[in-house]
Design a protein around this motif. Structure first.
Motif: not given
Length: 530
Positions: A504-517
């Motif tokens: 989707s054009s609304n997707y925001v690439h925002y990987p974060v570390d919260v114990f898991f990726l």
């Protein structure tokens, strides 16, 4: 009074001496020893070690979305990425006065995880992490680990997994019926997979309803969030050093550099909340256990044949050498709901994300599914023959491994490769550093290329299996490996039979570390009926 004062002075001196040894002498000795062997690192700094530096680096790297690229190593583990360049593949880091040896050399990683001499044990859990994982197979060692490992091996063995397939399929069908309302529209598959995995784990491992499972999972997720917030906060005897919030006394927050000498008297709001959550989680789990016990009392199918039933059976075992404690039982259920749920949820989310931006591989995976199942229900035999799907999942696990670090501790001085590693040091293995290593994977290391796994993991890693560690390796390989990959293959097969998806054009690439990726903002795709 004189003897009392003498005792007070003696005890105070003893405490001070022990504190000096722990907080100054031991770190300097270890740092000097490692440096003499060519292993450098950021110098030790009292009292926080390097935690303040790491916290600042992580805050900078993960506080904003990123461009659409798979180059996430420097974002998720900025300190590891930076210090490998400065100090080499292996370096020493300091969590307060605790030495951490980061290892990214595949040969040394293989030696550590093979653990032939039994020297590399699981790292001790403390504070919030102990509440989260407690007495579970993830953290236990020795007899406690062996008891549950045998049970887990039986429960998640290939033959047992075959019996779980119908339940997995039923759960996916429920999700796909809900998706009919979103055909041609945007849907956040990360949220959808969270619901799916709660249902699957509840039904296959615990035989309970989604409602019960969801309630436990919500509390475990909150406890996980608190644990992550406090990862780099330190404790000394009688002192709490909070690298994020600073000292918390009488409700007043000070600068993060403040040392709090009242931590044994006052608790932070996170500590209070974590204790409440821990009690509520334990109570909810015990309610499910009581239901199983009631079935046994009524002579109904003993405790059940699923994972929960077998755990309850072990907790009531008359033979003490085979019996597990209630604490262990609770810990195992927390671990499966927490780690098991999040591993598969994130694996599926990142895999759909990757396929949504690579239509060729999405179509290749779909054609394989049609060849094996047409539009029918996936079968256990067919799932085992999904070669293209397996390649796609492996490449997803390489680029976006759900767990990005493996930890071990060394209790005695040990020889590791050509190095002598002192006692009382923790070892950290960066999975991301291995998976994103250009020397291992080639110049296209940051590209999504499932074909690199055409001839299996060994060929893809140049015959070095320690370079691909999504589930660890050796005797402590994750017990959920087959369960997770089976879940993923079934879900993806059934989705591809019905839908193709585009990002989707609304997707925001925002990987974060919260114990898991984790994709912080979700994974939004547009569903197109096939």
């Amino acid at each position: 009074m004189a003897p009392v004062m003498a005792l007070v002075i003696f005890l105070s001196s003893l405490f001070l001496l022990r504190f000096v040894v722990k907080a100054w002498w031991t770190p300097i000795r270890i740092q000097t020893m490692m440096k003499s062997q060519g292993i450098g690192g950021l110098p030790y700094a009292f009292p926080h070690g390097n935690t303040r530096v790491i916290t600042a680096m992580r805050n900078r790297s993960m506080n904003q979305p990123m461009e659409l690229t798979h180059d996430i190593f420097s974002r998720i583990q900025p300190h590891v990425h930076s210090w490998i360049k400065i100090y080499g593949m292996n370096f020493v880091n300091w969590h307060g006065s605790q030495a951490q040896l980061f290892v990214t050399d595949p040969e040394l990683v293989k030696e550590i995880l093979s653990n032939r001499e039994g020297a590399y044990l699981k790292t001790d859990l403390e504070g919030f992490a102990k509440k989260l994982l407690g007495e579970s197979i993830i953290s236990n060692e020795g007899e406690k680990w062996e008891k549950v490992r045998k049970l887990a091996n039986r429960t998640f063995h290939a033959d047992s997994l075959k019996n779980m397939v119908p339940e997995m399929i039923s759960s996916v069908e429920v999700m796909l019926r809900r998706w009919k309302d979103y055909e041609g529209q945007e849907i956040d598959v990360h949220k959808e997979f969270e619901v799916l995995m709660t249902e699957v784990i509840s039904r296959t491992a615990f035989g309970s309803s989604y409602v019960e499972g969801k309630h436990i999972l919500e509390m475990v997720s909150k406890l996980l969030a608190i644990t992550v917030r406090n990862t780099y906060n330190l404790r000394f005897p009688g002192i709490r050093y909070d690298t994020v919030n600073g000292c918390i006394c009488s409700g007043i927050r000070s600068k993060p550099t403040t040392i709090c000498f009242f931590s044994l008297i006052l608790k932070t709001s996170d500590e209070i909340e974590a204790e409440k959550l821990d009690k509520r989680i334990n109570k909810s789990i015990l309610e499910i256990v009581k239901k199983r016990k009631a079935n046994m009392d009524e002579g109904v199918d003993e405790f059940g044949s699923d994972y929960l039933g077998q755990l309850v059976k072990m907790a009531h075992e008359s033979n003490g050498s085979k019996r597990i404690s209630i604490e262990q039982l609770i810990g195992e259920i927390k671990a499966v709901y927490g780690a098991g749920h999040l591993t598969t949820n994130n694996l599926l989310s990142w895999t759909v994300f990757l396929l949504a931006i690579d239509q060729d591989w999405e179509e290749k995976a779909r054609q394989e599914v049609f060849e094996l199942f047409d539009r029918g229900t996936p079968t256990s035999d067919g799932i085992a023959r999904l070669k293209t799907m397996n390649m796609v999942i492996n490449e997803s696990l390489r680029l976006y491994p759900p767990a990005h670090t493996v930890t071990r501790k060394v209790e005695r001085e040990i020889k590791l490769g050509n190095y002598t590693v002192p006692a009382n040091i923790n070892i950290y293995i960066s999975i991301l550093a291995l998976h994103h290593n250009q020397e291992i994977w080639g110049d296209d290391v940051l590209r999504f290329r499932p074909e690199r796994f055409t001839n299996g993991v060994a060929r893809a890693t140049k015959n070095n299996p320690a370079a691909f560690l999504p589930f660890g390796m050796g005797p402590r390989t994750c017990i959920g490996l087959n369960f997770t990959t089976n879940e993923a293959k079934i879900a993806l097969s059934m989705i591809l039979q019905r839908y193709r998806f585009t990002l989707s054009s609304n997707y925001v690439h925002y990987p974060v570390d919260v114990f898991f990726l984790t994709p912080k903002k979700g994974v939004q795709v547009i569903l197109h009926h096939v």
